[in-house]
Write an enzyme that holds these catalytic residues in place. Structure first.
Site, PDB file in Angstrom:
ATOM      1  N   LYS A  57       0.836  -1.185   0.000  1.00  0.00           N
ATOM      2  CA  LYS A  57       0.000   0.000   0.000  1.00  0.00           C
ATOM      3  C   LYS A  57       0.886   1.257   0.000  1.00  0.00           C
ATOM      4  O   LYS A  57       2.056   1.133   0.374  1.00  0.00           O
ATOM      5  CB  LYS A  57      -0.939   0.006   1.215  1.00  0.00           C
ATOM      6  CG  LYS A  57      -0.190  -0.180   2.531  1.00  0.00           C
ATOM      7  CD  LYS A  57      -0.399   0.879   3.564  1.00  0.00           C
ATOM      8  CE  LYS A  57       0.066   2.229   3.278  1.00  0.00           C
ATOM      9  NZ  LYS A  57       1.104   2.765   4.172  1.00  0.00           N
TER      10      LYS A  57
ATOM     11  N   HIS B  94      -0.470  -4.002   6.407  1.00  0.00           N
ATOM     12  CA  HIS B  94       0.144  -4.789   7.480  1.00  0.00           C
ATOM     13  C   HIS B  94      -0.634  -4.702   8.791  1.00  0.00           C
ATOM     14  O   HIS B  94      -0.479  -5.537   9.666  1.00  0.00           O
ATOM     15  CB  HIS B  94       1.624  -4.439   7.665  1.00  0.00           C
ATOM     16  CG  HIS B  94       1.882  -3.167   8.405  1.00  0.00           C
ATOM     17  ND1 HIS B  94       1.839  -1.941   7.819  1.00  0.00           N
ATOM     18  CD2 HIS B  94       2.187  -2.933   9.704  1.00  0.00           C
ATOM     19  CE1 HIS B  94       2.108  -1.009   8.716  1.00  0.00           C
ATOM     20  NE2 HIS B  94       2.324  -1.586   9.882  1.00  0.00           N
TER      21      HIS B  94
ATOM     22  N   LYS C 195      -1.569  -7.679  12.311  1.00  0.00           N
ATOM     23  CA  LYS C 195      -1.253  -7.498  13.733  1.00  0.00           C
ATOM     24  C   LYS C 195      -2.198  -8.357  14.572  1.00  0.00           C
ATOM     25  O   LYS C 195      -3.412  -8.350  14.341  1.00  0.00           O
ATOM     26  CB  LYS C 195      -1.415  -6.016  14.132  1.00  0.00           C
ATOM     27  CG  LYS C 195      -0.334  -5.104  13.543  1.00  0.00           C
ATOM     28  CD  LYS C 195      -0.561  -3.656  13.986  1.00  0.00           C
ATOM     29  CE  LYS C 195       0.333  -2.686  13.258  1.00  0.00           C
ATOM     30  NZ  LYS C 195       1.623  -2.431  13.874  1.00  0.00           N
TER      31      LYS C 195
ATOM     32  N   GLU D 195       1.773   8.539  15.916  1.00  0.00           N
ATOM     33  CA  GLU D 195       3.169   8.099  15.911  1.00  0.00           C
ATOM     34  C   GLU D 195       4.045   9.227  16.423  1.00  0.00           C
ATOM     35  O   GLU D 195       3.725  10.401  16.219  1.00  0.00           O
ATOM     36  CB  GLU D 195       3.620   7.778  14.490  1.00  0.00           C
ATOM     37  CG  GLU D 195       2.830   6.702  13.809  1.00  0.00           C
ATOM     38  CD  GLU D 195       3.359   6.464  12.399  1.00  0.00           C
ATOM     39  OE1 GLU D 195       4.289   5.662  12.265  1.00  0.00           O
ATOM     40  OE2 GLU D 195       2.853   7.088  11.466  1.00  0.00           O
TER      41      GLU D 195
ATOM     42  N   ASP E 248      -1.378   7.732   3.047  1.00  0.00           N
ATOM     43  CA  ASP E 248      -0.451   6.807   3.703  1.00  0.00           C
ATOM     44  C   ASP E 248      -1.135   5.992   4.811  1.00  0.00           C
ATOM     45  O   ASP E 248      -0.810   4.835   5.028  1.00  0.00           O
ATOM     46  CB  ASP E 248       0.717   7.616   4.301  1.00  0.00           C
ATOM     47  CG  ASP E 248       1.806   6.728   4.889  1.00  0.00           C
ATOM     48  OD1 ASP E 248       2.251   5.813   4.186  1.00  0.00           O
ATOM     49  OD2 ASP E 248       2.200   6.958   6.052  1.00  0.00           O
TER      50      ASP E 248
ATOM     51  N   HIS F 288      -4.954   1.822   6.589  1.00  0.00           N
ATOM     52  CA  HIS F 288      -4.976   1.313   7.968  1.00  0.00           C
ATOM     53  C   HIS F 288      -6.226   1.763   8.749  1.00  0.00           C
ATOM     54  O   HIS F 288      -6.880   0.960   9.399  1.00  0.00           O
ATOM     55  CB  HIS F 288      -3.740   1.777   8.739  1.00  0.00           C
ATOM     56  CG  HIS F 288      -2.447   1.384   8.101  1.00  0.00           C
ATOM     57  ND1 HIS F 288      -2.278   0.224   7.388  1.00  0.00           N
ATOM     58  CD2 HIS F 288      -1.236   1.991   8.070  1.00  0.00           C
ATOM     59  CE1 HIS F 288      -1.025   0.133   6.946  1.00  0.00           C
ATOM     60  NE2 HIS F 288      -0.373   1.203   7.348  1.00  0.00           N
TER      61      HIS F 288
ATOM     62  N   LYS G 151       1.835  12.107  12.458  1.00  0.00           N
ATOM     63  CA  LYS G 151       3.243  11.838  12.767  1.00  0.00           C
ATOM     64  C   LYS G 151       3.715  12.901  13.743  1.00  0.00           C
ATOM     65  O   LYS G 151       3.139  13.977  13.831  1.00  0.00           O
ATOM     66  CB  LYS G 151       4.076  11.900  11.482  1.00  0.00           C
ATOM     67  CG  LYS G 151       3.736  10.755  10.529  1.00  0.00           C
ATOM     68  CD  LYS G 151       4.915  10.364   9.685  1.00  0.00           C
ATOM     69  CE  LYS G 151       4.603   9.186   8.782  1.00  0.00           C
ATOM     70  NZ  LYS G 151       4.735   7.875   9.425  1.00  0.00           N
TER      71      LYS G 151
ATOM     72  N   LYS H 269       3.208   7.348  20.808  1.00  0.00           N
ATOM     73  CA  LYS H 269       2.864   6.345  19.806  1.00  0.00           C
ATOM     74  C   LYS H 269       1.749   5.487  20.360  1.00  0.00           C
ATOM     75  O   LYS H 269       1.902   4.873  21.418  1.00  0.00           O
ATOM     76  CB  LYS H 269       4.076   5.459  19.480  1.00  0.00           C
ATOM     77  CG  LYS H 269       3.716   4.311  18.528  1.00  0.00           C
ATOM     78  CD  LYS H 269       4.928   3.642  17.927  1.00  0.00           C
ATOM     79  CE  LYS H 269       4.568   2.423  17.080  1.00  0.00           C
ATOM     80  NZ  LYS H 269       3.948   2.713  15.800  1.00  0.00           N
TER      81      LYS H 269
END
Ligand code: BG6
Length: 491
Positions: free
Chosen positions: A152, A182, A186, A220, A239, A244, A344, A349
């Protein structure tokens, strides 16, 4: 779109990693393959080919791979002996993925024999996906045992995603296309499905009659690191949100699938994506906030503004933060706001989901009406599920205070071995041919259909990102988004 269930672990397999010297390959894929090798989970006869443009020999590539692997893998899991045997599986091939002729050389280097599963992992820019697929076909590397894994974000917009999907579809049928996100690999994300579909406790209240709103945060502390040239053209919406965050939203809100297999699970997810209320025109201003970090402090260290990151335009208006109020127009969820937020260089996090239930209808006792009453699902770094309830504080009178029923999943399963990284699980699924945890074509396209008008609206209305200092919780406007509705972000 029929997809076979898992075909099981084959006895032999060739894995080709395009973009073999990039960050993803060195930081995630090779360490994941190393773990799988060390724990004997790969097919015994597995070969790994790392493909990239630079002219280097195998030894220098392996040295680079080992350095990165040591940095990524826990010290207790790295052994020189395991690395030596793993390295025997790995071969570096210098090639240019945009040159057809180079694929003939790759095919030769492979010296393939009948019956081997072939995994092409495209850890490259999406602009190379279609040419690589075509070239694989020409070189005879796209036969029935070949699968293709696409990282992605798939494309840059709905239009580019459709073009890529079409080009890939001309070479690989859908059951052999693995679009990776991804987050779906998890453990804690998969646990969302267990929580919802292996317990009856929540189901009756999992709907608009009982839920006030839902918050999904993925924040993050990292900046863009050395991915500036990619990130500056993508931004947080493409992104993180397009994939996600929307995937998390699907898992929280989808109906129970009729079976736990690739088609049934993805059928339910795509219904959610198709039911997302469109955000365009004035709504873009009212329901979304974009931000960009300025200089600040993370963990006591001074960090630069986004503008000064490597390979980022010094007047870039790319967003590094997004907050958006989404709605799902179906019977279960109509009227419930879903606040999605990612950024970000934030204060901490964490990835978490908060389900805020409605306040008691009539506050009979004490002072606590409307407080707590929520399910808090922490996905990372901690793996916890807690129910925050109101309870009577000891002493005279009915003084209410919030308390927690707290389940720490890491402790609950502490006897078990090392937790798998998402890429380990997903790579193994590809080798086994199980696409349950991968995005189907219609899912990716439905997600872009929702995201595109928001991005377009930002540009049409000249909505530049709002500044927020690195180390904070994002721009003030993100707080206002909720405050105007009498709510607040739960930190
Ligand atoms: C990636 C994004 O998909 O996910 C990165 O491209 C982001 O920008 C990363 O940092 C976050 O993943 P995780 O697993 O650290 O939450």
């Amino acid at each position: 779109m029929d997809t076979p269930a898992s075909l099981g672990l084959p006895s032999s397999c060739d894995i080709l990693v395009f973009g073999g010297s990039g960050d993803l390959a060195l930081h995630k894929l090779l360490p994941a393959l190393y773990h799988l090798h060390r724990e004997n989970r790969l097919p015994a006869d597995t070969r790994i080919f790392a493909l990239a443009r630079s002219q280097r020999d195998n030894a220098s590539y392996l040295a680079l791979a080992e350095r990165n692997c040591r940095a990524q893998v826990a010290r207790s899991d790295f052994s020189a002996e395991a690395w030596r045997s793993f390295a025997q599986r790995v071969e570096y091939v210098a090639m240019d993925a945009s040159q057809s002729a180079d694929f003939g050389r790759v095919a030769k280097a492979l010296k393939r024999t009948e019956g081997r599963v072939l995994v092409h992992y495209l850890a490259t820019a999406p602009s190379l996906f279609a040419p690589i697929a075509q070239n694989l076909k020409i070189a005879g590397l796209a036969g029935p045992l070949a699968r293709i894994v696409l990282e992605k974000p798939l494309g840059h917009s709905l239009e580019s995603a459709v073009t890529i999907n079409q080009a890939i579809g001309e070479v690989f049928d859908e059951s052999r296309v693995f679009r990776i996100d991804h987050y779906l690999g998890k453990e804690t994300v998969q646990n969302l499905m267990a929580l919802r579909f292996a317990n009856t406790l929540f189901e009756p209240v999992w709907r608009n009659g009982h839920i006030d709103h839902v918050q999904i945060t993925v924040s993050e502390t990292l900046g863009v690191e050395n991915r500036g040239s990619y990130y500056d053209h993508a931004g947080a919406m493409r992104d993180m949100v397009q994939n996600h965050l929307l995937q998390l939203l699907c898992l929280v809100t989808m109906e129970a699938p009729v079976r736990f297999d690739a088609e049934a699970v993805r059928n339910e997810k795509v219904k959610i994506l198709q039911a997302l209320g469109p955000i365009s025109g004035q709504d873009v201003q009212d329901k979304t906030v974009r931000g960009q970090y300025t200089a600040g402090h993370i963990g006591g260290q001074e960090v630069p503004a986004y503008w000064f990151e490597k390979n980022v335009d010094n007047d870039s208006d790319t967003e590094t933060f997004v907050a958006v109020q989404a709605e799902i127009d179906n019977w279960r969820w109509a009227g419930v706001p879903f606040y999605l937020r990612t950024g970000k260089r934030m204060a901490k996090k964490c990835s978490e989901i908060v389900i805020q239930f409605k306040p008691v209808p009539n506050s009979l006792i004490g002072n606590g009406a409307g407080a707590a009453n929520r399910l808090w699902i922490r996905l990372q770094p901690e793996e916890r599920i807690s129910v925050q309830l109101m309870a009577k504080a000891p002493g005279k009178g009915m003084q209410l205070e919030p308390v927690e029923l707290d389940l720490n999943l890491a402790q609950a399963f502490s006897t078990q071995k090392r937790r798998w990284d998402a890429y380990e699980r997903l790579l193994l699924d590809v080798i086994e041919g199980d696409s349950t945890l991968f995005m189907r074509r219609d899912e990716v396209e439905a997600a872009w259909s929702w995201v595109d008008p928001i991005i377009k609206g930002w540009h049409e209305h000249y909505l530049s990102p709002r500044p927020y200092p690195a180390g904070s919780n994002g721009p003030e406007q993100a707080q206002t988004l909720l405050e105007l509705q009498g709510r607040r972000w739960l930190e």
